[in-house]
Design a protein around this motif. Sequence first.
Motif, short mmCIF file in Angstrom:
data_model
loop_
_atom_site.label_atom_id
_atom_site.label_comp_id
_atom_site.label_asym_id
_atom_site.label_seq_id
_atom_site.Cartn_x
_atom_site.Cartn_y
_atom_site.Cartn_z
N LEU A 168 0.83 -1.21 0.00
CA LEU A 168 0.00 0.00 0.00
C LEU A 168 0.86 1.25 0.00
O LEU A 168 0.60 2.21 -0.73
N ALA A 169 1.89 1.25 0.84
CA ALA A 169 2.79 2.41 0.89
C ALA A 169 3.46 2.62 -0.46
O ALA A 169 3.61 3.76 -0.93
N GLU A 170 3.85 1.52 -1.10
CA GLU A 170 4.50 1.63 -2.41
C GLU A 170 3.53 2.18 -3.46
O GLU A 170 3.89 3.07 -4.25
N MET A 171 2.30 1.67 -3.48
CA MET A 171 1.33 2.12 -4.48
C MET A 171 0.94 3.58 -4.27
O MET A 171 0.79 4.34 -5.22
N LEU A 172 0.73 3.97 -3.02
CA LEU A 172 0.34 5.35 -2.74
C LEU A 172 1.47 6.33 -3.03
O LEU A 172 1.24 7.52 -3.20
N GLY A 173 2.69 5.82 -3.08
CA GLY A 173 3.83 6.68 -3.39
C GLY A 173 4.03 6.91 -4.88
O GLY A 173 4.84 7.74 -5.27
N ARG A 174 3.27 6.18 -5.70
CA ARG A 174 3.41 6.35 -7.15
C ARG A 174 2.60 7.55 -7.63
O ARG A 174 1.38 7.55 -7.54
N LYS A 175 3.27 8.54 -8.11
CA LYS A 175 2.57 9.72 -8.63
C LYS A 175 1.89 9.45 -9.95
O LYS A 175 1.03 10.22 -10.38
N THR A 176 2.25 8.34 -10.59
CA THR A 176 1.63 8.00 -11.86
C THR A 176 0.26 7.36 -11.69
O THR A 176 -0.47 7.20 -12.67
N ASP A 177 -0.08 6.98 -10.45
CA ASP A 177 -1.40 6.38 -10.20
C ASP A 177 -2.44 7.49 -10.20
O ASP A 177 -2.45 8.34 -9.31
N ARG A 178 -3.34 7.49 -11.19
CA ARG A 178 -4.29 8.58 -11.39
C ARG A 178 -5.64 8.34 -10.74
O ARG A 178 -6.55 9.14 -10.92
N ARG A 179 -5.78 7.24 -10.00
CA ARG A 179 -7.11 6.99 -9.42
C ARG A 179 -7.43 7.98 -8.30
O ARG A 179 -8.59 8.22 -8.00
N PHE A 180 -6.39 8.55 -7.67
CA PHE A 180 -6.58 9.56 -6.63
C PHE A 180 -5.80 10.81 -7.01
O PHE A 180 -4.72 10.72 -7.61
N ASP A 181 -6.33 11.98 -6.64
CA ASP A 181 -5.55 13.19 -6.81
C ASP A 181 -4.49 13.26 -5.72
O ASP A 181 -4.48 12.46 -4.78
N ALA A 182 -3.59 14.23 -5.83
CA ALA A 182 -2.46 14.29 -4.91
C ALA A 182 -2.91 14.48 -3.47
O ALA A 182 -2.35 13.87 -2.54
N LYS A 183 -3.93 15.29 -3.25
CA LYS A 183 -4.41 15.54 -1.89
C LYS A 183 -5.00 14.27 -1.27
O LYS A 183 -4.70 13.94 -0.12
N THR A 184 -5.81 13.55 -2.05
CA THR A 184 -6.42 12.33 -1.53
C THR A 184 -5.36 11.26 -1.30
O THR A 184 -5.40 10.53 -0.30
N ARG A 185 -4.41 11.15 -2.22
CA ARG A 185 -3.35 10.15 -2.07
C ARG A 185 -2.54 10.42 -0.80
O ARG A 185 -2.21 9.49 -0.05
N ALA A 186 -2.23 11.68 -0.53
CA ALA A 186 -1.50 12.02 0.69
C ALA A 186 -2.32 11.71 1.94
O ALA A 186 -1.79 11.23 2.95
N ALA A 187 -3.63 11.98 1.87
CA ALA A 187 -4.51 11.69 3.01
C ALA A 187 -4.58 10.18 3.28
O ALA A 187 -4.55 9.74 4.44
N LEU A 188 -4.65 9.39 2.21
CA LEU A 188 -4.67 7.94 2.38
C LEU A 188 -3.36 7.43 2.96
O LEU A 188 -3.34 6.55 3.83
N ASP A 189 -2.26 7.97 2.48
CA ASP A 189 -0.95 7.56 3.01
C ASP A 189 -0.86 7.86 4.50
O ASP A 189 -0.37 7.03 5.29
N THR A 190 -1.33 9.03 4.92
CA THR A 190 -1.32 9.39 6.34
C THR A 190 -2.25 8.49 7.14
O THR A 190 -1.92 8.05 8.25
N PHE A 191 -3.41 8.18 6.57
CA PHE A 191 -4.38 7.32 7.26
C PHE A 191 -3.79 5.94 7.52
O PHE A 191 -3.86 5.41 8.64
N TYR A 192 -3.19 5.33 6.50
CA TYR A 192 -2.65 3.99 6.67
C TYR A 192 -1.40 3.99 7.55
O TYR A 192 -1.16 3.04 8.28
N ALA A 193 -0.61 5.06 7.48
CA ALA A 193 0.56 5.15 8.35
C ALA A 193 0.14 5.17 9.82
O ALA A 193 0.79 4.56 10.68
#
Length: 668
Positions: free
Chosen positions: A152-177
């Motif tokens: 999950l950490a690896e996938m959320l760190g990929r900026k090429t993943d377009r399913r989430f915008d940058a803000k949501t991706r950062a929020a998800l990374d913080t949530f799982y951390a």
Amino acid sequence: MRFDRLLAGTALALVLAVGAANAQSTEAAVSDTGAPAAVEALVPATEPAPVTVTADDLAPAAAPKPDTAAAAPPSPAAPATETAAVPPTTPAQTVVTPADTAKIDAAAKPESPKTESPKAETAASDPAATGAIPVAPLNKVLTLDQQVGEKLAEMLGRKTDRRFDAKTRAALDTFYAARDRAPLWTDNGAVNARARAVMAQLTAAAADGLDPDDYPVPQLKADASPDEIAEFELKLDQSVLTYARHAAVGRVHWSRIAKDIVYEVKPPEAAEVLGRLATAPDARAALDSYLPQHRAYKALKAKLAEIRGVKGDGSKRVAYGPSLKVGMEDERVPELRERLGAAGTGTTYDKALADAVKAFQKKKGLKPTGTFDSAAVDALNGPRNDRTADIIAANLERWRWVPHDLGKSHVVVNIPEFMLRVYRDDDVLWSTRVVVGKPSTPTPLLTETMKFITVNPTWNVPPSIVYNEYLPAMQQDPTVLARMGLNVSRNRDGSIHISQPPGAGNALGRIRFNFPNKFLVYQHDTPDKHMFGHDRRAYSHGCMRVKDPDKYAEVLLSIALPKDSYSADRIRGMYGRGEVNLTFPTPIPVHLTYQTAFVDDAGKLVLRDDVYGRDSRVIAALKSDERKVADTPVEQRREASAAPRRANVRLPQEEPRASIFPLFNIFR
């Protein structure tokens, strides 16, 4: 003494003999390898116990008989019993060196305390220094959930993943951390109860007029890898977050429907949604809570279920949901099996059921894909009232634009119904008829708070009316506004200001109800009472004219100022020439809505005319290709006619003449 000399001589002879043998061995080693052999290679692996010579051993004593057998070299003809006691290898040779002599001498001395040198300590602590083989630390064994967390950490760190915008991706990374990377929807690789609960809510999205295909439910096989589990986790995150946003603020953003709609409702944050679902005892109820929960919404939702859930012959319909393919889980599967007569049990859409659907599709003239989609649902359920269902869905969508917390006490104006209601604790406290805006000047949709009531108001004419209607009239007749009792002046910036002083003939009547907003509309009294007798009451420039304004004021003041005992009679006694403002300590929410479908007090579904053509626009956005971007807001610009501007208009100088009320009524 003679015996002692004999023993000493014998010992000396043995030493010399051993030395000679050692020299021969060394020479042999040199001749074979070309270099001196290591001394250690000639020493047995296990050293004999050290011999300690004491003074008692050297003292005169009874002479024991010489043990010649011990001193003699081993005989090849030794008895079998002696041979068995000897190791099968060559007997180790004893080499006496100066170091050995030193050891013997040291053993004869008293033992002194040992002091280890730094080099000795280093050798003891460093395995490499002593020649010991170091032991590598064991690798940390990760559980399956921990492996998924790393993915999950690896996938959320990929900026090429377009399913989430940058803000949501950062929020998800913080949530799982914050969860130590523990997945939310699986436990040890298996879909958990929390995931099954939210998946059930997603598949039931059609009950609220939403499309389940907008919230795909991912599938997870039993032996999934950490990569596949992490992918399942993020796919479900995406569907859940999309659903929560649409439930909270609407599937279609209001800015795409009309320029006279403004609702300041913000979508929930990703971390807030997942955090609530992670801790809620009932995850499905928690996700459902993002939808409106007031009585009007729930009653209309129930009517949608009635229309979609019962056929003309009284048999139950199969519910709408996501398109089903082999391997998918769905609560409709048992009912679908029963309707098609397919064998099997459980909620898995298996091959046998897919084959039955394929045969049914072929029979109905549909493409036999075996996928149970919306077309197959329609064919299975038979004719339905699609138009009514679409209208209800559009109205449910508009309710999602309005703040879901309407307020303990609040006001709702339903424009297509031409009615105003005051609510307390979700119950109607009082209601009255209203006149709303014409289709050309519609009453806007918005939520604001009523802050005060003005008795004997001055009417400051809105700029849109000034520039679109009054100034053109002045071009034809410079005295027309003065004859209507209107005051005309020029502002410092050159724009025209028109107002009407308080009085019986004021366009606002005797009372104005103020909830400041960008459209400059409000609720007020009117001199033209006859309009309330019409069924269709769309006549104003956008403001709402209230049939019983003094009673309305009494009801509002009983909420805002309960201790001041304002009554309709007391308020009428305040009518005069001077403005009086009655301020509310706590503002009261006012919601201007557009409900062409609603449930009345008797529980009956009521459909009203779409006076502003809002239904077709919302339905198209919900069902057409626009839905791909329909939840994205668009920029709205204020109409130019609403902004003050300079005007080259000659202000009237003539004395006002008799009022021309028919013309005045047109402008009001």
